[in-house]
Scaffold this active site. Structure first.
Site, short mmCIF file in Angstrom:
data_model
loop_
_atom_site.label_atom_id
_atom_site.label_comp_id
_atom_site.label_asym_id
_atom_site.label_seq_id
_atom_site.Cartn_x
_atom_site.Cartn_y
_atom_site.Cartn_z
N GLU A 96 -0.86 10.80 0.50
CA GLU A 96 -2.14 10.12 0.72
C GLU A 96 -2.28 9.60 2.14
OE1 GLU A 96 -5.15 6.91 0.83
OE2 GLU A 96 -3.01 6.82 1.34
N HIS A 99 -1.31 -2.09 6.34
CA HIS A 99 -0.64 -1.23 7.32
C HIS A 99 0.11 -2.03 8.39
CE1 HIS A 99 -2.66 2.92 6.53
NE2 HIS A 99 -2.26 2.31 5.43
N ASP A 126 -5.53 1.92 -5.48
CA ASP A 126 -4.88 1.81 -4.17
C ASP A 126 -4.79 0.34 -3.79
OD1 ASP A 126 -4.01 2.29 -1.49
OD2 ASP A 126 -4.87 4.29 -1.60
N ASP A 165 0.87 -1.18 0.00
CA ASP A 165 0.00 0.00 0.00
C ASP A 165 0.91 1.23 0.00
OD1 ASP A 165 -1.87 2.01 0.51
OD2 ASP A 165 -2.15 1.44 2.60
#
Length: 350
Positions: A221, A322, A242, A187
């Site tokens: 972003e 994440h 994304d 990401d």
């Protein structure tokens, strides 16, 4: 001839190994500029540091814009402790447990790189017993152990480390024989690699798109405002490329292109979403439609900024977003094919 999977994977690996936490992206943007020049793509650098590339289309009255972001999660030095260790302030939306034990590097104001490891303040079970595992992982309880002989704040200052220095995490990029890509910052560097792969394909095949199309590589972003300015005035459709979030209750997996119906900002444009689903069906792609409850994109940021656009969001399915992420080459391939089908479609939603 299709978009080269090998090129996308190689490009991702190169991007992932360039530290680029939000706020410190100059090196990675310079790499992107060099690659666009090599591909013969027209581009310019925006004031916020993003790069906008443009392909002229048969119709110049209505434009499309696709975006992917190259900035990543990271941290800053918040405090230099008396024992020579560092406290951190996080950049982007993630928890300390996601980076506990990770190797990192600190970039001083002079550009010197100093390495370290992110640990809890009570990491040793031989000293702290069960307390080592039970302690909450917070800003107060986590620190960086530097790979230098330091025992005091003064020792650290002598290295050139200051409050506000950027901290980057070791991506530990691995591509397995079975086609999995394991790394931090999939990401969204995987989608940047996808857009570059699509641009390379279009250039090499001499394809003229039905509409003038912009490719925005954004660099803020993860902190919420990467693609919310500088959108060309003729832009009608805005597609963020994304990542698709994987987890309990989600249909997305590591092999598909994920089409977002709604995220924390609200629903994406219904007509564009249905158009993307039709294109995926017509091209026999592996895709899923999902809702991402704790997510926002550059497309939703552009809407909040007041742009009158039709917005959508797609991306390769990514596990453990994440954290230490993973996807598969098939997800990159399915996403690239949907992007290409969308770019070549003549149906506009407004």
């Amino acid at each position: 001839m299709t978009v080269s999977t090998d090129y996308m994977v190689e490009t991702f690996c190169a991007l992932a190994n360039i530290p680029s936490p939000s706020g410190n992206t100059e090196k990675v943007m310079a790499w992107i500029e060099t690659e666009l020049k090599r591909l013969g793509i027209r581009f310019f650098r925006m004031n916020k540091g993003a790069v906008m590339a443009t392909l002229p289309g048969a119709n110049d009255e209505k434009h499309r814009l696709l975006t992917a972001h190259v900035d990543t999660l990271g941290a800053m030095v918040k405090e230099i402790k008396g024992n020579g260790r560092l406290k951190l302030a996080l950049i982007g939306g993630f928890e300390f447990n996601a980076v506990e034990g990770e190797h990192c590097q600190i970039e001083t104001d002079s550009g010197r790189i100093i390495t370290g490891t992110i640990l809890s303040t009570k990491a040793s079970v031989h000293v702290y017993g069960r307390e080592a595992g039970k302690m909450e992982r917070t800003e107060q309880n986590m620190e960086v152990r530097l790979d230098e002989k330091v025992k005091s704040r003064e020792d650290v200052l002598a290295l050139g480390i200051r409050v506000g220095n950027f901290v980057s995490f070791d991506p530990r990029v691995t591509v397995t024989n079975s086609g999995f890509i394991k790394s931090r910052h999939i990401d969204d560097k995987a989608s940047v690699a996808i857009l570059l792969g699509v641009l390379k394909h279009l250039k090499e095949t001499g394809t003229t798109l039905p509409y003038t199309t912009h490719f925005l590589i954004s660099n803020n972003e993860e902190i919420g405002y990467g693609g919310n300015s500088g959108v060309p005035e003729k832009t009608v459709e805005y597609l963020a490329v994304d990542m698709g979030a994987i987890g309990d209750g989600q249909t997305t997996d590591e092999y598909c292109v994920s089409i977002c119906a709604k995220d924390s900002s609200g629903p994406y444009h219904y007509g564009l979403r249905k158009h993307l689903v039709r294109l995926a069906d017509e091209n026999g792609l592996n895709y899923q439609v999902d809702i991402y409850p704790y997510y926002g994109s550059d497309a939703s940021a552009a809407l909040r900024a007041g742009y009158d656009i039709v917005h959508g969001l797609i991306g390769p399915g990514v596990d453990a977003s994440h954290s230490h992420e993973r996807t598969h080459k098939e997800a990159l391939d399915n996403t690239a094919k949907l992007v290409l089908a969308y770019l070549q479609s003549e149906k506009m939603q407004a």
